[in-house]
Design an enzyme around this catalytic site. Structure first.
Site, PDB file in Angstrom:
ATOM      1  N   GLY A  14      26.354 -50.886 -17.343  1.00 41.68           N
ATOM      2  CA  GLY A  14      25.543 -51.775 -18.182  1.00 41.68           C
ATOM      3  C   GLY A  14      25.235 -53.101 -17.498  1.00 41.68           C
ATOM      4  O   GLY A  14      25.888 -53.502 -16.526  1.00 41.68           O
ATOM      5  N   ARG A  18      24.557 -60.821 -21.513  1.00 51.74           N
ATOM      6  CA  ARG A  18      25.062 -62.017 -22.197  1.00 51.74           C
ATOM      7  C   ARG A  18      26.006 -62.856 -21.329  1.00 51.74           C
ATOM      8  O   ARG A  18      26.340 -63.980 -21.692  1.00 51.74           O
ATOM      9  CB  ARG A  18      25.762 -61.623 -23.510  1.00 51.74           C
ATOM     10  CG  ARG A  18      24.769 -61.381 -24.638  1.00 51.74           C
ATOM     11  CD  ARG A  18      25.449 -60.878 -25.891  1.00 51.74           C
ATOM     12  NE  ARG A  18      25.758 -59.458 -25.811  1.00 51.74           N
ATOM     13  CZ  ARG A  18      26.579 -58.825 -26.654  1.00 51.74           C
ATOM     14  NH1 ARG A  18      27.183 -59.496 -27.615  1.00 51.74           N
ATOM     15  NH2 ARG A  18      26.797 -57.530 -26.530  1.00 51.74           N
ATOM     16  N   GLN A  78      24.345 -44.356 -12.149  1.00 47.97           N
ATOM     17  CA  GLN A  78      23.433 -44.167 -13.278  1.00 47.97           C
ATOM     18  C   GLN A  78      22.277 -45.133 -13.057  1.00 47.97           C
ATOM     19  O   GLN A  78      22.409 -46.340 -13.263  1.00 47.97           O
ATOM     20  CB  GLN A  78      24.150 -44.457 -14.607  1.00 47.97           C
ATOM     21  CG  GLN A  78      23.299 -44.100 -15.816  1.00 47.97           C
ATOM     22  CD  GLN A  78      23.884 -44.627 -17.127  1.00 47.97           C
ATOM     23  OE1 GLN A  78      24.630 -45.598 -17.143  1.00 47.97           O
ATOM     24  NE2 GLN A  78      23.525 -43.977 -18.228  1.00 47.97           N
TER      25      GLN A  78
HETATM   26  C1  UD1 Z   1      29.503 -48.236 -27.911  1.00 44.47           C
HETATM   27  C2  UD1 Z   1      29.673 -47.080 -28.869  1.00 44.47           C
HETATM   28  C3  UD1 Z   1      30.163 -47.590 -30.214  1.00 44.47           C
HETATM   29  C4  UD1 Z   1      31.473 -48.314 -30.025  1.00 44.47           C
HETATM   30  C5  UD1 Z   1      31.316 -49.424 -28.979  1.00 44.47           C
HETATM   31  C6  UD1 Z   1      32.651 -50.014 -28.663  1.00 44.47           C
HETATM   32  C7  UD1 Z   1      27.940 -45.474 -28.245  1.00 44.47           C
HETATM   33  C8  UD1 Z   1      26.602 -44.906 -28.560  1.00 44.47           C
HETATM   34  N1  UD1 Z   1      28.388 -46.423 -29.041  1.00 44.47           N
HETATM   35  O1  UD1 Z   1      28.519 -49.095 -28.445  1.00 44.47           O
HETATM   36  O2  UD1 Z   1      30.350 -46.520 -31.117  1.00 44.47           O
HETATM   37  O3  UD1 Z   1      31.900 -48.874 -31.265  1.00 44.47           O
HETATM   38  O4  UD1 Z   1      30.769 -48.877 -27.766  1.00 44.47           O
HETATM   39  O5  UD1 Z   1      32.486 -51.093 -27.795  1.00 44.47           O
HETATM   40  O6  UD1 Z   1      28.569 -45.030 -27.302  1.00 44.47           O
HETATM   41  N2  UD1 Z   1      27.179 -48.033 -20.499  1.00 44.47           N
HETATM   42  C9  UD1 Z   1      26.778 -47.392 -19.361  1.00 44.47           C
HETATM   43  N3  UD1 Z   1      25.588 -46.756 -19.316  1.00 44.47           N
HETATM   44  C10 UD1 Z   1      24.761 -46.734 -20.390  1.00 44.47           C
HETATM   45  C11 UD1 Z   1      25.175 -47.394 -21.570  1.00 44.47           C
HETATM   46  C12 UD1 Z   1      26.401 -48.027 -21.595  1.00 44.47           C
HETATM   47  O7  UD1 Z   1      27.507 -47.387 -18.347  1.00 44.47           O
HETATM   48  O8  UD1 Z   1      23.682 -46.143 -20.283  1.00 44.47           O
HETATM   49  C13 UD1 Z   1      28.495 -48.705 -20.508  1.00 44.47           C
HETATM   50  C14 UD1 Z   1      28.360 -50.209 -20.658  1.00 44.47           C
HETATM   51  O9  UD1 Z   1      28.354 -50.834 -19.396  1.00 44.47           O
HETATM   52  C15 UD1 Z   1      29.598 -50.570 -21.447  1.00 44.47           C
HETATM   53  C16 UD1 Z   1      29.870 -49.324 -22.276  1.00 44.47           C
HETATM   54  O10 UD1 Z   1      29.190 -48.270 -21.642  1.00 44.47           O
HETATM   55  O11 UD1 Z   1      30.708 -50.795 -20.636  1.00 44.47           O
HETATM   56  C17 UD1 Z   1      29.448 -49.472 -23.708  1.00 44.47           C
HETATM   57  O12 UD1 Z   1      28.071 -49.705 -23.760  1.00 44.47           O
HETATM   58  P1  UD1 Z   1      27.446 -50.616 -24.877  1.00 44.47           P
HETATM   59  O13 UD1 Z   1      25.997 -50.639 -24.705  1.00 44.47           O
HETATM   60  O14 UD1 Z   1      28.162 -51.891 -24.924  1.00 44.47           O
HETATM   61  O15 UD1 Z   1      27.784 -49.741 -26.179  1.00 44.47           O
HETATM   62  P2  UD1 Z   1      27.771 -50.273 -27.633  1.00 44.47           P
HETATM   63  O16 UD1 Z   1      26.382 -50.302 -28.117  1.00 44.47           O
HETATM   64  O17 UD1 Z   1      28.566 -51.486 -27.735  1.00 44.47           O
END
Ligand code: UD1
Ligand code: CA
Length: 492
Positions: A14, A18, A78
Site C-alpha cells: 500500500g 497519510r 504487486q
Molecule cells: C482491511 C480489511 C478490513 C480490516 C482492516 C484491518 C480488506 C478488504 N479489508 O481494510 O476488513 O478491518 O484491513 O486493518 O481486506 N494492501 C496491499 N495491496 C493492496 C491493498 C492493501 O498490499 O492492494 C496492504 C496495505 O499495504 C495494508 C494492508 O494490505 O498493509 C491493508 O490494506 P488497507 O487498504 O489498509 O485495508 P483496509 O481498507 O484498512
C-alpha cells in the site's frame, strides 16, 4: 513447538498516503527498526517454510532493505494495489502450489506479538478450520471490516465498513486483517473473488463468505489486547505505537534486573541489551545495537547509538555513537564519543571532551576540554586540560601516538603525525611538532617577557593603576608601546 505453518504472507504494497512521506510507510522506523522489520520478525516466530512480503509502493527501497537485512524473506511484486485479495494472490503465485496453513498479516502492524500469531495458528489447527480470523473488540469500530456471526454464533462473513448496513455497522467485533487459511481453500477462493463492492477491489475478506458458502468451518480468535492489531496510518499513530513498544522493551529490561529511573523519558531500541544491576537515569536513549554490561550507570541525558559499555562503567550526559567503553570506565558529563572511540578498562573521558577513532588506554585520563582524533593514548597517561590532537591539515588526517604513563601538559597542541614515547612529558602550552623520546620533557612555547610598570604608564589614574600602586608597583621610565611593535622605528 509451534504448529507447522507453510507460509506467512505479509502485505506491504500500500501507498501509506497519510504518512505524507517520501519514505514508504513500512520503512518508517519504530524502536529503531522499520515497521516491516517488526512485522516480519513476528511472522518469523512461526518458523514458516516460506516468509514472503508483498511489496508495491516504494518497492526499490523496501526490497533493497530486505536483501540487506532480512535475506531469508522473499518478495512478491504487486504492481497495482487492486485489493488485499489480489495482494495475497500475488504472493501465492510467487510461491507456487502449497498445502497446509497460510498465515496473512500486514507490514504496518508493529505491535502484534509472536505469541498471539502462534495462538491463532494453534486455534486454526486445533479446530480444523478452513479460515481463522484474529479479531478485536473496539469501542469505535469505524473503518474496519465487521465480523458478521450467524444465529449459532459462527462467523458467516466479513463486511467492510463501506459496504455495511446499519445493523452491521453496529457490530463492534472487527477484522484485524490477520488470518490463518487452509492453503487450498485460500487459493481456490482467491481465484473466484469479484470486484462487486463499493471500492471495486478484490477483498481478501470475501474468502470467509466463500468458505462458509461451501459449508467449511470458519473460526475467530479474539485478541486480548486490541493494540496488537492496530496498524500505523499516520505519524500520530507512529508515535503512539512507538511509546507502547518502548514500554514493552522497558518492562522486559526491568524484569531482567535493570533499574530504569524514569520509563517515560527512557527510550530503548529493539535489540538493545542491558545487563542486570545497571541503572539507566532519566532522559536517556539506548539505540541501534547498543550492548551494556552489568552494574553500569547510564545517564541522565545520555544517548548511546551502537555502543558497547562494559561492566561498572559510568556514562553521564554523553552523546556516543559507535564507541566502546571499557569496564569501570568513566565518561562525561558533556562528552562526545564518535565512531571508533575505544576506552579501555578504567579510562576516563571527562567534561567537554570529543574522542574520534582513538584508543584511550587502561586507566588513562582525558579529563577536560580536549579533542582526541586518530590517536592512541597508552595506559596510565594523563592528557591535560585543553590539549588537542591536530589531526587534519585541511586535506588528509594523521595519527598521534602517545605511550604509557606519559604526561601531556595542559593546553598542548600535538601536530600529527607525532609520537610521545612511554613516560614522555610535554610542558603546558606547548605546540609539539616533533617526536618526544621516552622520559624527555618537550617544551615548545615562547619565553615570558614582563614590562615593568607598564600599567601605571598606560592607564594613569585608573582603578587598575590604583590597585597596582597599592600593591607596591612603582612607575618606571615610560616605554612607548609602539617601540616594541614590529615594523615601527626602534626606540630612541
Ligand atoms: C482491511 C480489511 C478490513 C480490516 C482492516 C484491518 C480488506 C478488504 N479489508 O481494510 O476488513 O478491518 O484491513 O486493518 O481486506 N494492501 C496491499 N495491496 C493492496 C491493498 C492493501 O498490499 O492492494 C496492504 C496495505 O499495504 C495494508 C494492508 O494490505 O498493509 C491493508 O490494506 P488497507 O487498504 O489498509 O485495508 P483496509 O481498507 O484498512
Ligand atoms: Ca488499514
Amino acid at each position: 513447538m509451534p504448529v507447522g505453518v507453510t507460509a506467512v504472507v505479509v502485505l506491504a504494497a500500500g501507498a501509506g498516503t497519510r504518512m505524507k512521506s517520501s519514505l514508504p510507510k513500512v520503512m518508517h522506523p519504530i524502536a529503531g527498526r522499520p515497521l516491516l522489520w517488526h512485522a516480519l520478525t513476528t511472522a518469523n516466530g512461526l518458523a514458516p517454510d516460506h516468509l514472503i512480503a508483498v511489496i508495491g509502493h516504494g518497492r526499490d527501497v523496501v526490497s533493497e532493505y530486505l536483501h540487506a537485512e532480512l535475506p531469508g524473506v522473499r518478495t512478491a511484486i504487486q504492481d497495482e494495489q487492486l485489493g488485499t485479495g489480489h495482494a495475497v494472490a500475488c504472493a501465492l503465485e510467487a510461491l507456487g502450489p502449497l498445502t497446509g496453513t497460510v498465515v496473512v498479516t500486514y507490514g504496518d502492524v508493529p505491535l502484534l506479538r509472536p505469541e498471539t500469531l502462534a495462538a491463532l495458528a494453534q486455534a486454526h489447527s486445533d479446530d480444523g478450520n478452513a479460515v481463522t480470523i484474529l479479531t478485536a473488540e473496539l469501542a469505535d469500530p469505524s473503518g474496519y471490516g465487521r465480523i458478521v456471526r450467524g444465529a449459532g454464533g459462527q462467523v458467516d462473513s466479513i463486511v467492510e465498513h463501506k459496504d455495511a448496513d446499519p445493523a452491521q455497522l453496529a457490530i463492534t467485533e472487527v477484522n484485524s486483517g490477520v488470518y490463518a487459511f487452509d492453503a487450498a481453500v485460500l487459493a481456490d477462493a482467491l481465484s473466484r473473488l469479484t470486484v462487486a463492492n463499493s471500492q471495486g477491489e478484490r477483498y481478501l475478506t470475501d474468502v470467509v463468505g466463500i468458505a462458509r458458502g461451501e459449508g467449511r468451518p470458519v473460526g475467530a480468535l479474539l485478541a486480548r489486547d486490541p493494540a496488537e492489531t492496530e496498524g500505523v496510518n499516520d505519524r500520530v499513530q507512529l508515535a503512539a505505537m512507538t511509546r507502547i513498544l518502548n514500554a514493552r522493551l522497558i518492562r522486559a529490561a526491568q524484569l531482567s534486573g535493570v533499574t530504569i529511573a524514569d520509563p517515560n523519558t527512557t527510550w530503548l531500541h529493539a535489540g538493545v541489551t542491558v545487563g542486570p544491576d545497571t541503572e539507566i537515569r532519566r532522559n536517556s536513549s539506548l539505540e541501534a545495537g547498543t550492548v551494556v554490561g552489568n552494574g553500569a550507570v547510564i545517564g541522565p541525558d545520555t544517548t548511546l547509538i551502537d555502543c558497547r559499555v562494559g561492566d561498572g562503567a559510568t556514562v553521564i550526559r554523553t552523546h556516543a555513537h559507535g564507541a566502546t567503553i571499557g569496564a569501570g570506565a568513566s565518561v562525561g558529563p558533556f562528552s562526545y564519543l564518535r565512531p571508533g572511540a575505544v576506552l579501555a578498562e578504567g579510562a576516563k573521558v571527562g567534561a567537554y571532551v570529543e574522542v574520534k577513532n582513538s584508543t584511550i588506554g587502561a586507566g588513562a585520563k582525558v579529563p577536560h576540554l580536549s579533542y582526541v582524533g586518530d590517536s592512541t593514548i597508552g595506559a596510565g597517561t594523563n592528557f591535560g586540560a585543553g590539549s588537542i590532537t591536530a589531526n587534519y591539515d585541511g586535506v588528509d588526517k594523521f595519527g598521534t601516538v602517545i605511550g604509557e604513563h606519559a604526561f601531556i601538559g595542559t593546553n598542548t597542541t600535538l601536530i600529527a603525525p607525532v609520537t610521545v614515547a612511554d613516560g614522555g612529558y610535554t610542558a603546558a602550552g606547548s605546540t609539539i611538532t616533533g617526536d618526544v623520546a621516552a622520559g624527555d620533557l618537550a617544551i615548545a612555547r615562547a619565553r615570558q617577557t614582563s614590562i615593568p610598570g607598564w600599567v601605571l604608564n598606560k592607564h594613569p589614574g585608573s582603578a587598575i593603576d590604583a590597585a597596582a600602586r597599592a600593591a607596591g608597583a612603582v612607575p618606571t621610565t615610560p616605554l612607548t608601546f609602539s617601540a616594541v611593535e614590529p615594523g615601527k622605528d626602534s626606540p630612541a
